[in-house]
Design a protein around this motif. Structure first.
Motif, short mmCIF file in Angstrom:
data_model
loop_
_atom_site.label_atom_id
_atom_site.label_comp_id
_atom_site.label_asym_id
_atom_site.label_seq_id
_atom_site.Cartn_x
_atom_site.Cartn_y
_atom_site.Cartn_z
N PHE A 92 -20.84 29.21 29.32
CA PHE A 92 -22.21 28.43 29.59
C PHE A 92 -23.19 29.41 28.48
CE2 PHE A 92 -26.65 29.20 31.44
CZ PHE A 92 -26.88 27.86 31.62
N PHE A 93 -23.15 30.40 28.43
CA PHE A 93 -24.02 31.15 27.50
C PHE A 93 -23.75 30.68 25.91
CE2 PHE A 93 -24.71 34.91 24.42
CZ PHE A 93 -26.05 34.92 24.72
N GLN A 94 -22.38 30.73 25.64
CA GLN A 94 -22.02 30.07 24.21
C GLN A 94 -22.72 28.85 23.99
OE1 GLN A 94 -17.83 30.67 24.64
NE2 GLN A 94 -17.88 32.64 24.27
N ALA A 95 -22.44 27.84 24.93
CA ALA A 95 -23.09 26.65 24.74
C ALA A 95 -24.65 26.41 24.72
CB ALA A 95 -22.45 25.54 25.56
N SER A 96 -25.25 27.04 25.57
CA SER A 96 -26.59 27.01 25.93
C SER A 96 -27.45 27.89 24.85
CB SER A 96 -27.06 27.83 27.29
OG SER A 96 -26.71 29.07 27.09
N THR A 97 -26.96 28.49 24.05
CA THR A 97 -27.58 29.16 22.94
C THR A 97 -27.62 28.35 21.74
OG1 THR A 97 -25.81 30.86 22.82
CG2 THR A 97 -27.75 31.52 24.19
N ARG A 102 -29.34 22.73 22.11
CA ARG A 102 -30.70 22.79 21.84
C ARG A 102 -31.20 21.92 20.68
NH1 ARG A 102 -31.66 25.50 25.35
NH2 ARG A 102 -34.00 25.89 24.67
N PRO A 103 -32.30 21.35 20.72
CA PRO A 103 -32.83 20.04 19.83
C PRO A 103 -32.79 20.55 18.60
CG PRO A 103 -34.83 21.26 21.05
CD PRO A 103 -33.38 21.77 21.44
N LEU A 104 -32.50 19.40 17.67
CA LEU A 104 -32.66 19.55 16.20
C LEU A 104 -33.64 18.70 15.71
CD1 LEU A 104 -31.31 21.17 13.96
CD2 LEU A 104 -30.12 19.13 13.48
N GLU A 105 -34.93 19.06 15.73
CA GLU A 105 -36.16 18.18 15.22
C GLU A 105 -35.98 17.41 14.36
OE1 GLU A 105 -38.48 17.92 17.58
OE2 GLU A 105 -38.22 19.51 18.66
N ALA A 106 -36.48 16.13 14.22
CA ALA A 106 -36.49 15.14 12.92
C ALA A 106 -37.21 15.73 11.93
CB ALA A 106 -36.96 14.00 13.52
N GLU A 217 -29.83 24.31 34.62
CA GLU A 217 -30.65 23.23 33.92
C GLU A 217 -31.89 23.75 33.14
OE1 GLU A 217 -31.64 18.65 34.28
OE2 GLU A 217 -31.33 19.71 36.01
N ARG A 218 -32.59 24.62 33.90
CA ARG A 218 -33.82 25.21 33.50
C ARG A 218 -33.64 25.96 31.83
NH1 ARG A 218 -35.60 30.35 34.14
NH2 ARG A 218 -34.33 31.85 35.08
N HIS A 219 -32.51 26.38 31.80
CA HIS A 219 -32.14 27.11 30.60
C HIS A 219 -31.82 26.21 29.32
CE1 HIS A 219 -31.91 31.13 32.64
NE2 HIS A 219 -31.10 30.53 33.51
N LEU A 220 -31.60 24.88 29.90
CA LEU A 220 -31.53 23.98 28.68
C LEU A 220 -32.72 23.15 28.53
CD1 LEU A 220 -27.87 22.46 29.75
CD2 LEU A 220 -28.63 24.46 28.45
N ARG A 221 -34.00 23.23 29.23
CA ARG A 221 -35.15 22.75 28.90
C ARG A 221 -36.16 23.47 27.97
NH1 ARG A 221 -35.11 21.94 34.77
NH2 ARG A 221 -36.41 23.56 34.99
N ARG A 222 -36.82 23.02 27.41
CA ARG A 222 -37.93 23.51 26.44
C ARG A 222 -38.66 24.34 27.20
NH1 ARG A 222 -39.32 20.99 21.51
NH2 ARG A 222 -37.66 19.11 20.85
N SER A 223 -39.38 25.50 26.64
CA SER A 223 -40.31 26.23 27.47
C SER A 223 -41.63 25.23 27.49
CB SER A 223 -40.81 27.45 26.68
OG SER A 223 -41.79 27.97 27.17
N ASP A 224 -42.31 25.37 28.65
CA ASP A 224 -43.65 24.70 28.95
C ASP A 224 -44.91 25.39 28.38
OD1 ASP A 224 -43.85 26.56 30.77
OD2 ASP A 224 -43.98 25.23 32.55
N TRP A 225 -44.32 26.48 27.66
CA TRP A 225 -45.65 27.24 27.10
C TRP A 225 -46.39 26.47 25.98
CZ3 TRP A 225 -46.80 29.10 22.28
CH2 TRP A 225 -47.84 30.09 22.28
#
Length: 245
Positions: A92-97, A102-106, A217-225
């Motif tokens: 889980f850690f290996q994939a979630s980081t 993680r998104p790759l922005e356009a 799932e929350r570790h795969l979401r963007r921060s809402d900061w």
């Protein structure tokens, strides 16, 4: 440092049990001359302590937790013990980081580094299966490494075999001055990567659930900061941040 495999842990426990047994026998022999009553009390006390400690050890290391997951094309049930949960947590850690989730922005990011990150994840997932370090299949239920085989065979391998040779051929033709923004396959690669990330999410979340991660799932979401939101972002420390390539 590589964690001990199941075989090493079992051997270590057997050696420890032998040492404890030998010490107990030595003590029993030493006090045997003091009389039967004293011997019975001492041996009985030692046996009681061993029984309590053994039960506690078993409770901590072998307690099973049943987890049911609905994954693409199947419903899997896992009787997760400590070994399985630890393996799932590592994966889980290996994939979630990594760029796998993680998104790759356009217009940003490096496509070659993204491919390298996915290939590294592929190798990290495959190595325990090939080396024999993976926990043995459970007596009942599914194995966490069945999830890994699906990730490897149906997701990562097809993506890498499709895009790695295409990007490498273009890079070779362009030379050292190659600019990925000019690669004709840039947009298609990014779209294919987004599709891969979307397909991988349920697998990675499932690994987190098997590991016992609270709300994986929350570790795969963007921060809402955001500035002015009142939430304080976690400071980034050089060299310790996640691999978001």
């Amino acid at each position: 440092m590589r964690a001990w495999g199941p075989g090493a842990r079992i051997s270590g426990r057997a050696v420890l049990a032998g040492v404890v047994g030998a010490l107990t026998g030595t003590v029993a022999y030493s006090v045997s001359r003091t009389g039967g009553q004293t011997l019975s009390i001492i041996v009985g006390g030692l046996a009681g302590v061993a029984l309590v400690l053994g039960a506690e050890f078993y409770h901590r290391s072998a307690q099973l937790t049943e987890v049911q997951l609905t994954l693409p094309g199947s419903v899997m049930v896992f009787s997760a013990n400590t070994d399985m949960r630890q393996a799932a947590l590592r994966m889980f850690f290996q994939a979630s980081t990594r760029v796998a989730t993680r998104p790759l922005e356009a217009g940003s990011g490096n496509l070659r580094e993204a491919l390298t990150s996915l290939k590294t994840l592929f190798d990290l997932y495959r190595e325990p299966l090939e080396s024999g370090a993976a926990p043995p299949p459970p007596a009942r239920g599914d194995s966490v490494h069945e999830i890994v085989l699906d990730i490897l065979n149906f997701e990562l391998a097809p993506f890498l075999s499709k895009w790695h040779p295409r990007l490498r051929a273009w890079e070779s033709a362009q030379g050292e001055d190659a600019d990925e923004a000019a690669w004709p396959g840039n947009a298609a690669f990014r779209q294919d990567l987004e599709d891969l990330q979307r397909r991988l999410r349920p697998y990675v979340i499932g690994l987190g659930e098997i590991a016992g991660v609270r709300d994986p799932e929350r570790h795969l979401r963007r921060s809402d900061w955001s500035p002015g939101s009142g939430n304080v972002p976690v400071p980034h420390q050089h060299g310790t941040g996640p691999d978001t390539r």
